[in-house]
Design a protein around this motif. Structure first.
Motif, PDB file in Angstrom:
ATOM      1  N   VAL A 103     -14.934 -13.271 -22.588  1.00  0.00           N
ATOM      2  CA  VAL A 103     -15.825 -14.348 -22.128  1.00  0.00           C
ATOM      3  C   VAL A 103     -16.716 -13.842 -20.994  1.00  0.00           C
ATOM      4  O   VAL A 103     -17.924 -14.084 -20.975  1.00  0.00           O
ATOM      5  CB  VAL A 103     -15.010 -15.579 -21.685  1.00  0.00           C
ATOM      6  N   LYS A 104     -16.123 -13.116 -20.055  1.00  0.00           N
ATOM      7  CA  LYS A 104     -16.917 -12.554 -18.961  1.00  0.00           C
ATOM      8  C   LYS A 104     -17.961 -11.576 -19.491  1.00  0.00           C
ATOM      9  O   LYS A 104     -19.100 -11.530 -19.001  1.00  0.00           O
ATOM     10  CB  LYS A 104     -16.006 -11.863 -17.942  1.00  0.00           C
ATOM     11  N   ILE A 105     -17.586 -10.778 -20.464  1.00  0.00           N
ATOM     12  CA  ILE A 105     -18.534  -9.828 -21.044  1.00  0.00           C
ATOM     13  C   ILE A 105     -19.716 -10.559 -21.668  1.00  0.00           C
ATOM     14  O   ILE A 105     -20.873 -10.133 -21.539  1.00  0.00           O
ATOM     15  CB  ILE A 105     -17.846  -8.927 -22.090  1.00  0.00           C
ATOM     16  N   GLU A 106     -19.458 -11.675 -22.328  1.00  0.00           N
ATOM     17  CA  GLU A 106     -20.555 -12.441 -22.923  1.00  0.00           C
ATOM     18  C   GLU A 106     -21.471 -13.008 -21.852  1.00  0.00           C
ATOM     19  O   GLU A 106     -22.702 -13.009 -22.007  1.00  0.00           O
ATOM     20  CB  GLU A 106     -20.008 -13.554 -23.810  1.00  0.00           C
ATOM     21  N   PHE A 107     -20.900 -13.494 -20.748  1.00  0.00           N
ATOM     22  CA  PHE A 107     -21.733 -13.975 -19.650  1.00  0.00           C
ATOM     23  C   PHE A 107     -22.522 -12.822 -19.042  1.00  0.00           C
ATOM     24  O   PHE A 107     -23.698 -12.971 -18.690  1.00  0.00           O
ATOM     25  CB  PHE A 107     -20.876 -14.654 -18.583  1.00  0.00           C
ATOM     26  N   ALA A 108     -21.877 -11.666 -18.881  1.00  0.00           N
ATOM     27  CA  ALA A 108     -22.564 -10.505 -18.322  1.00  0.00           C
ATOM     28  C   ALA A 108     -23.719 -10.081 -19.214  1.00  0.00           C
ATOM     29  O   ALA A 108     -24.814  -9.761 -18.731  1.00  0.00           O
ATOM     30  CB  ALA A 108     -21.571  -9.352 -18.145  1.00  0.00           C
ATOM     31  N   ARG A 109     -23.496 -10.081 -20.512  1.00  0.00           N
ATOM     32  CA  ARG A 109     -24.548  -9.707 -21.454  1.00  0.00           C
ATOM     33  C   ARG A 109     -25.714 -10.700 -21.366  1.00  0.00           C
ATOM     34  O   ARG A 109     -26.887 -10.322 -21.387  1.00  0.00           O
ATOM     35  CB  ARG A 109     -23.984  -9.666 -22.878  1.00  0.00           C
ATOM     36  N   HIS A 110     -25.370 -11.985 -21.272  1.00  0.00           N
ATOM     37  CA  HIS A 110     -26.384 -13.035 -21.143  1.00  0.00           C
ATOM     38  C   HIS A 110     -27.210 -12.838 -19.874  1.00  0.00           C
ATOM     39  O   HIS A 110     -28.450 -12.895 -19.899  1.00  0.00           O
ATOM     40  CB  HIS A 110     -25.699 -14.401 -21.128  1.00  0.00           C
ATOM     41  N   ASN A 111     -26.534 -12.578 -18.763  1.00  0.00           N
ATOM     42  CA  ASN A 111     -27.227 -12.388 -17.500  1.00  0.00           C
ATOM     43  C   ASN A 111     -28.097 -11.133 -17.520  1.00  0.00           C
ATOM     44  O   ASN A 111     -29.211 -11.127 -16.996  1.00  0.00           O
ATOM     45  CB  ASN A 111     -26.218 -12.311 -16.361  1.00  0.00           C
ATOM     46  N   ALA A 112     -27.605 -10.058 -18.155  1.00  0.00           N
ATOM     47  CA  ALA A 112     -28.392  -8.832 -18.278  1.00  0.00           C
ATOM     48  C   ALA A 112     -29.641  -9.072 -19.113  1.00  0.00           C
ATOM     49  O   ALA A 112     -30.712  -8.512 -18.838  1.00  0.00           O
ATOM     50  CB  ALA A 112     -27.537  -7.731 -18.900  1.00  0.00           C
ATOM     51  N   ARG A 113     -29.523  -9.903 -20.122  1.00  0.00           N
ATOM     52  CA  ARG A 113     -30.679 -10.240 -20.955  1.00  0.00           C
ATOM     53  C   ARG A 113     -31.730 -10.979 -20.134  1.00  0.00           C
ATOM     54  O   ARG A 113     -32.935 -10.715 -20.263  1.00  0.00           O
ATOM     55  CB  ARG A 113     -30.222 -11.090 -22.144  1.00  0.00           C
ATOM     56  N   ILE A 114     -31.294 -11.876 -19.262  1.00  0.00           N
ATOM     57  CA  ILE A 114     -32.211 -12.611 -18.398  1.00  0.00           C
ATOM     58  C   ILE A 114     -32.985 -11.651 -17.495  1.00  0.00           C
ATOM     59  O   ILE A 114     -34.188 -11.797 -17.282  1.00  0.00           O
ATOM     60  CB  ILE A 114     -31.438 -13.639 -17.546  1.00  0.00           C
ATOM     61  N   TYR A 115     -32.286 -10.624 -16.996  1.00  0.00           N
ATOM     62  CA  TYR A 115     -32.919  -9.663 -16.101  1.00  0.00           C
ATOM     63  C   TYR A 115     -33.670  -8.555 -16.846  1.00  0.00           C
ATOM     64  O   TYR A 115     -34.275  -7.694 -16.224  1.00  0.00           O
ATOM     65  CB  TYR A 115     -31.866  -9.044 -15.184  1.00  0.00           C
ATOM     66  N   GLY A 116     -33.594  -8.541 -18.156  1.00  0.00           N
ATOM     67  CA  GLY A 116     -34.323  -7.558 -18.942  1.00  0.00           C
ATOM     68  C   GLY A 116     -33.731  -6.174 -18.946  1.00  0.00           C
ATOM     69  O   GLY A 116     -34.442  -5.191 -19.189  1.00  0.00           O
ATOM     70  N   VAL A 117     -32.417  -6.050 -18.715  1.00  0.00           N
ATOM     71  CA  VAL A 117     -31.795  -4.723 -18.655  1.00  0.00           C
ATOM     72  C   VAL A 117     -30.638  -4.578 -19.650  1.00  0.00           C
ATOM     73  O   VAL A 117     -29.862  -3.629 -19.557  1.00  0.00           O
ATOM     74  CB  VAL A 117     -31.289  -4.411 -17.227  1.00  0.00           C
TER      75      VAL A 117
END
Length: 233
Positions: A103-117
C-alpha cells in the motif's frame, strides 16, 4: 528560520572533533492527507497511513538530504510514501525504493507521478533485510519506521530497542551494499548509539535539523557522505 548543526564524532565517544555550521534554509512540513485524490494536497500527495505521518521527512529537509546524498544509484531502504525517494530522483540517476508494505509503495508511486519522477524510481515491494544482499548502490538511505508517536515521550530514543527493527542489524546488512549511509532518526535519538554504528575507528556526522529554533530531527551520515570542515568554508 532554521539551522542545521553538524558534529563529527568518533565511534568511541561523542566529543566534537570538527565543527558546527548553520544555514538559513527554511524547512517546511510535508502535508499528508487522506485518500488517493487526483491532485496534490499541500506539498506531497495523499496517504491515510498514520505511521507514515510520523516517519515522513519534511520536504525541504528531504531536499537538503538529497543534495548531501547525490550519487549515481541510491537505495531508499524504507521508502514509505516516497518523501525522500522523490527528492533523490531529482539529483540521482537511479533510485531503488523499497518497502515491505504494498500500500505504501502504491502511494509512493502515486506521489512520484505527481512530481514527474516516477520513471527514475524503481519501486520494489520486499523485506529490505532479505532483499539487501542482491542490491548494489553508491549510497543507502535508512529511514525505518519510528514506531508511531510514542517516541516523542521517551527521554532518549534507543535505536536498538525502540525501532521496530534493530538499527545495528540494519547497518550490518546495509554495509554489505555500501559504507555510505544516511540514517534519519528522531530528535531524541541516542547519540552514543549513532556513533557506535560507525564501527571501530569509524566516524559519523550528526546533523540536527531545527525548525523555528526547535530541534525536529537528526540525520547521521557515514562513509563518504561525511563533509569535512573545509567543505563548508
Amino acid at each position: 528560520m532554521t539551522s542545521t548543526m553538524t558534529q563529527l564524532c568518533g565511534s568511541t565517544g561523542l566529543s566534537v572533533i570538527a565543527f558546527s555550521r548553520s544555514s538559513t534554509k527554511e524547512f517546511n512540513s510535508i502535508a499528508v492527507g487522506s485518500g488517493l485524490g487526483g491532485t496534490r494536497f499541500g506539498t506531497i500527495g495523499f496517504s491515510p497511513l498514520l505511521e507514515s505521518w510520523f516517519s515522513v521527512t519534511p520536504e525541504n529537509i528531504a531536499k537538503h538530504i538529497a543534495e548531501r546524498c547525490r550519487c549515481h544509484v541510491i537505495v531508499d531502504a524504507f521508502c514509505g510514501v516516497g518523501g525522500n525517494a522523490i527528492q533523490f530522483a531529482f539529483v540521482c540517476d537511479q533510485v531503488i525504493a523499497v518497502d515491505i508494505d504494498p500500500v505504501k509503495i502504491e502511494f509512493a508511486r502515486h506521489n512520484a507521478r505527481i512530481y514527474g519522477v516516477e520513471d527514475r524510481i524503481e519501486f520494489i515491494v520486499a523485506d529490505y533485510l532479505k532483499l539487501a544482499p542482491s542490491l548494489r548502490a553508491d549510497v543507502a538511505w535508512l529511514s525505518p519506521p519510528w514506531g508511531g508517536p510514542e517516541y516523542i515521550n521517551a527521554p532518549v530514543y534507543d535505536v536498538e530497542k525502540m525501532l521496530p527493527l534493530n538499527a545495528f542489524h540494519i547497518f550490518d546488512v546495509t554495509k554489505n551494499i555500501t559504507e555510505n549511509i544516511g540514517f534519519f532518526v528522531p530528535r531524541n535519538a541516542n547519540m552514543e548509539q549513532l556513533a557506535t554504528l560507525a564501527g571501530p575507528g569509524g566516524r559519523v556526522e550528526i546533523e540536527q535539523n531545527l525548525l523555528n529554533k526547535k530541534l525536529k530531527t537528526v540525520t547521521a551520515y557515514y562513509g563518504e557522505l561525511i563533509q569535512d570542515q573545509l567543505d563548508d568554508y
